[in-house]
Design a protein around this motif. Structure first.
Motif, mmCIF file in Angstrom:
data_model
loop_
_atom_site.group_PDB
_atom_site.id
_atom_site.type_symbol
_atom_site.label_atom_id
_atom_site.label_comp_id
_atom_site.label_asym_id
_atom_site.label_seq_id
_atom_site.Cartn_x
_atom_site.Cartn_y
_atom_site.Cartn_z
ATOM 1 N N LYS A 61 2.484 1.790 -3.420
ATOM 2 C CA LYS A 61 1.554 2.305 -4.425
ATOM 3 C C LYS A 61 1.309 3.794 -4.213
ATOM 4 O O LYS A 61 1.189 4.571 -5.159
ATOM 5 C CB LYS A 61 0.235 1.524 -4.369
ATOM 6 C CG LYS A 61 0.330 0.111 -4.927
ATOM 7 C CD LYS A 61 -1.012 -0.574 -4.893
ATOM 8 C CE LYS A 61 -0.908 -2.002 -5.452
ATOM 9 N NZ LYS A 61 -0.499 -2.024 -6.866
ATOM 10 N N LYS A 62 1.234 4.220 -2.929
ATOM 11 C CA LYS A 62 1.016 5.634 -2.628
ATOM 12 C C LYS A 62 2.201 6.462 -3.098
ATOM 13 O O LYS A 62 2.043 7.555 -3.658
ATOM 14 C CB LYS A 62 0.790 5.793 -1.131
ATOM 15 C CG LYS A 62 0.424 7.212 -0.727
ATOM 16 C CD LYS A 62 0.110 7.275 0.760
ATOM 17 C CE LYS A 62 -0.293 8.695 1.159
ATOM 18 N NZ LYS A 62 -0.606 8.788 2.619
ATOM 19 N N ASN A 74 -3.713 -5.599 -9.679
ATOM 20 C CA ASN A 74 -4.832 -5.955 -8.801
ATOM 21 C C ASN A 74 -4.330 -6.839 -7.675
ATOM 22 O O ASN A 74 -3.243 -7.417 -7.761
ATOM 23 C CB ASN A 74 -5.946 -6.642 -9.580
ATOM 24 C CG ASN A 74 -5.544 -8.012 -10.072
ATOM 25 O OD1 ASN A 74 -5.575 -8.997 -9.336
ATOM 26 N ND2 ASN A 74 -5.140 -8.075 -11.353
ATOM 27 N N GLU A 85 -8.810 2.867 0.599
ATOM 28 C CA GLU A 85 -7.347 2.833 0.586
ATOM 29 C C GLU A 85 -6.817 4.199 0.196
ATOM 30 O O GLU A 85 -7.217 4.757 -0.835
ATOM 31 C CB GLU A 85 -6.849 1.762 -0.396
ATOM 32 C CG GLU A 85 -5.341 1.567 -0.371
ATOM 33 C CD GLU A 85 -4.881 0.488 -1.335
ATOM 34 O OE1 GLU A 85 -3.992 0.776 -2.160
ATOM 35 O OE2 GLU A 85 -5.430 -0.643 -1.268
ATOM 36 N N GLU A 104 0.829 -1.202 0.000
ATOM 37 C CA GLU A 104 0.000 0.000 0.000
ATOM 38 C C GLU A 104 0.864 1.253 0.000
ATOM 39 O O GLU A 104 0.593 2.225 -0.715
ATOM 40 C CB GLU A 104 -0.931 0.008 1.219
ATOM 41 C CG GLU A 104 -2.060 -0.985 1.140
ATOM 42 C CD GLU A 104 -3.054 -0.806 2.280
ATOM 43 O OE1 GLU A 104 -2.948 0.230 2.980
ATOM 44 O OE2 GLU A 104 -3.910 -1.679 2.447
ATOM 45 N N TYR A 115 -8.603 -3.120 -7.926
ATOM 46 C CA TYR A 115 -7.939 -2.828 -9.196
ATOM 47 C C TYR A 115 -7.401 -1.397 -9.144
ATOM 48 O O TYR A 115 -8.069 -0.482 -8.628
ATOM 49 C CB TYR A 115 -8.910 -3.011 -10.363
ATOM 50 C CG TYR A 115 -9.404 -4.441 -10.488
ATOM 51 C CD1 TYR A 115 -8.722 -5.350 -11.285
ATOM 52 C CD2 TYR A 115 -10.518 -4.877 -9.788
ATOM 53 C CE1 TYR A 115 -9.152 -6.662 -11.393
ATOM 54 C CE2 TYR A 115 -10.957 -6.186 -9.881
ATOM 55 C CZ TYR A 115 -10.268 -7.079 -10.687
ATOM 56 O OH TYR A 115 -10.698 -8.382 -10.776
ATOM 57 N N TYR A 116 -6.185 -1.209 -9.709
ATOM 58 C CA TYR A 116 -5.476 0.049 -9.564
ATOM 59 C C TYR A 116 -5.220 0.711 -10.909
ATOM 60 O O TYR A 116 -5.359 0.091 -11.974
ATOM 61 C CB TYR A 116 -4.162 -0.184 -8.819
ATOM 62 C CG TYR A 116 -4.398 -0.665 -7.405
ATOM 63 C CD1 TYR A 116 -4.521 0.242 -6.359
ATOM 64 C CD2 TYR A 116 -4.522 -2.027 -7.133
ATOM 65 C CE1 TYR A 116 -4.745 -0.202 -5.061
ATOM 66 C CE2 TYR A 116 -4.755 -2.472 -5.838
ATOM 67 C CZ TYR A 116 -4.862 -1.551 -4.802
ATOM 68 O OH TYR A 116 -5.110 -1.984 -3.534
ATOM 69 N N SER A 117 -4.795 1.985 -10.803
ATOM 70 C CA SER A 117 -4.589 2.791 -12.016
ATOM 71 C C SER A 117 -3.422 2.287 -12.852
ATOM 72 O O SER A 117 -3.306 2.644 -14.034
ATOM 73 C CB SER A 117 -4.358 4.257 -11.631
ATOM 74 O OG SER A 117 -3.257 4.375 -10.732
ATOM 75 N N VAL A 137 0.058 5.546 -7.482
ATOM 76 C CA VAL A 137 -0.877 4.579 -8.047
ATOM 77 C C VAL A 137 -2.131 4.600 -7.180
ATOM 78 O O VAL A 137 -2.058 4.440 -5.960
ATOM 79 C CB VAL A 137 -0.283 3.163 -8.076
ATOM 80 C CG1 VAL A 137 -1.328 2.165 -8.579
ATOM 81 C CG2 VAL A 137 0.953 3.134 -8.953
ATOM 82 N N SER A 138 -3.280 4.822 -7.782
ATOM 83 C CA SER A 138 -4.519 4.977 -7.010
ATOM 84 C C SER A 138 -5.480 3.820 -7.241
ATOM 85 O O SER A 138 -5.428 3.136 -8.269
ATOM 86 C CB SER A 138 -5.219 6.287 -7.373
ATOM 87 O OG SER A 138 -5.551 6.308 -8.751
ATOM 88 N N LEU A 139 -6.379 3.646 -6.264
ATOM 89 C CA LEU A 139 -7.423 2.612 -6.335
ATOM 90 C C LEU A 139 -8.475 3.008 -7.374
ATOM 91 O O LEU A 139 -9.046 4.095 -7.306
ATOM 92 C CB LEU A 139 -8.077 2.455 -4.956
ATOM 93 C CG LEU A 139 -9.217 1.460 -4.832
ATOM 94 C CD1 LEU A 139 -8.710 0.037 -5.032
ATOM 95 C CD2 LEU A 139 -9.889 1.591 -3.457
ATOM 96 N N SER A 140 -8.710 2.134 -8.344
ATOM 97 C CA SER A 140 -9.677 2.440 -9.411
ATOM 98 C C SER A 140 -11.050 1.837 -9.148
ATOM 99 O O SER A 140 -12.082 2.481 -9.369
ATOM 100 C CB SER A 140 -9.157 1.932 -10.760
ATOM 101 O OG SER A 140 -7.970 2.563 -11.114
#
Length: 325
Positions: free
Chosen positions: A31-32, A74, A103, A28, A68-70, A36-39
């Motif tokens: 990704k931050k 996943n 998230e 997490e 699923y993410y930008s 990368v963001s939560l889609s």
């Protein structure tokens, strides 16, 4: 030596859990950091249980949820989601369950539907008496009178609808089969008795005893058990149709009745066995609190049934109530 092996296995298991948790948190954070963001999220597999009884608890066994993410990646998040909308306090054919996951300040949802059902109601009843009497009247017609007593031995009201029966001779051969036979009353409460009753003719006389095999149509009652007050009853003998009962009924409910009202008198001998039925149908309106008279008769009772042979009776007065399922 064995104790050391156990401690080693335990240590490895705890380390695996710790590393998995750290991996999820590090994932997490990574990704931050990479922006990368939560889609979206998706329930890729619904729970195995999709039908519940009233007051049952939610069961997520079998459910799989993925995020699923930008960056098109996943991961599974089944154990991180919140379940909203579940309410098993009442029946609901299409209850929407919302799955929620947050998230880094972003919240996404997905949903699926379940069903909440009331527990199946089971009825219990017994045929506590049955009898057939046949006779030939003054013009040579063979009549039979069929009675079956149904006792509600369960805990819930029973709705009786038109039933049927077969007649057998003393050799076990079928001699008649009748359908759409009236039962009285429409609803019988726990511990009460209802009656299948028929007076009909046969083409030929029958030697020896006749046996009735009743087939009762009974369901859990979904309509209310409504009974009107009966008073001023008297019984006299008629010239051609046996005993006649007259009296009054009172609509003791708060609802005006504008449909058919049935009045049914069950006649008993000194042994408390049913020996006949007198009935009347009233097609007039009966406002709440008002009274109306009735005159209950039979089509053709055995000649030995007179007002003197009637030891007691039970009178039902009720509106016609249809139940289709």
């Amino acid at each position: 030596m064995k104790r050391r092996n156990y401690l080693f296995v335990f240590f490895i298991a705890m380390l695996s859990i710790l590393l998995t948790s750290c991996s999820f948190e590090n994932d997490e954070a990574e990704k931050k950091e990479k922006n990368v963001s939560l889609s979206s999220i998706s329930v890729t597999k619904k729970p195995s249980k999709n039908t519940y009884l009233i007051d049952e608890s939610f069961d997520s066994t079998g459910m799989v949820v993925k995020a699923y993410y930008s960056d098109f990646s996943n991961k599974e998040i089944t154990n991180k989601v919140k379940i909203n909308g579940f309410d098993s306090s009442k029946e609901d054919s299409f209850q929407k369950i919302v799955v929620e996951y947050s998230e880094n300040g972003i919240t996404k949802t997905d949903s699926f539907y379940i069903t909440i059902k009331a527990p199946e109601v089971k009825i219990q009843y017994e045929i506590t008496y049955k009898n057939v009497i046949s006779w030939v009247n003054s013009i040579g017609t063979t009549w039979v009178q069929v009675i079956a007593e149904i006792t509600n031995t369960g805990d819930v009201p029973i709705y009786l609808s038109s039933s049927s029966y077969d007649l057998e001779d003393s050799n076990g051969q079928i001699i008649a089969s009748k359908q759409y036979i009236s039962t009285y009353p429409d609803v019988i409460k726990s511990g009460e008795k209802g009656y299948l009753y028929d007076e009909t003719t046969l083409e030929n006389t029958v030697d020896g005893a006749i046996t009735v095999i009743p087939r009762i149509s009974a369901k859990p009652a979904k309509v209310s058990c409504i009974r009107y007050e009966v008073s001023e009853i008297s019984i006299t003998d008629t010239t051609y149709f046996g005993p006649k009962m007259v009296g009054r009924i009172k609509n003791t409910t708060t609802k005006d009745e504008d449909g058919t009202i049935y009045v049914v008198a069950i006649l008993y001998d000194s042994n408390k066995k049913p020996i006949g039925v007198l009935s009347d149908s009233i097609y007039e309106d009966l406002p709440a609190g008002e009274k109306i008279g009735f005159e209950a008769t039979s089509l053709s009772l055995p000649e030995n049934i007179t007002s003197d042979s009637i030891d007691s009776y039970l009178v039902f007065a009720y509106p016609n109530q249809y139940q289709f399922d």
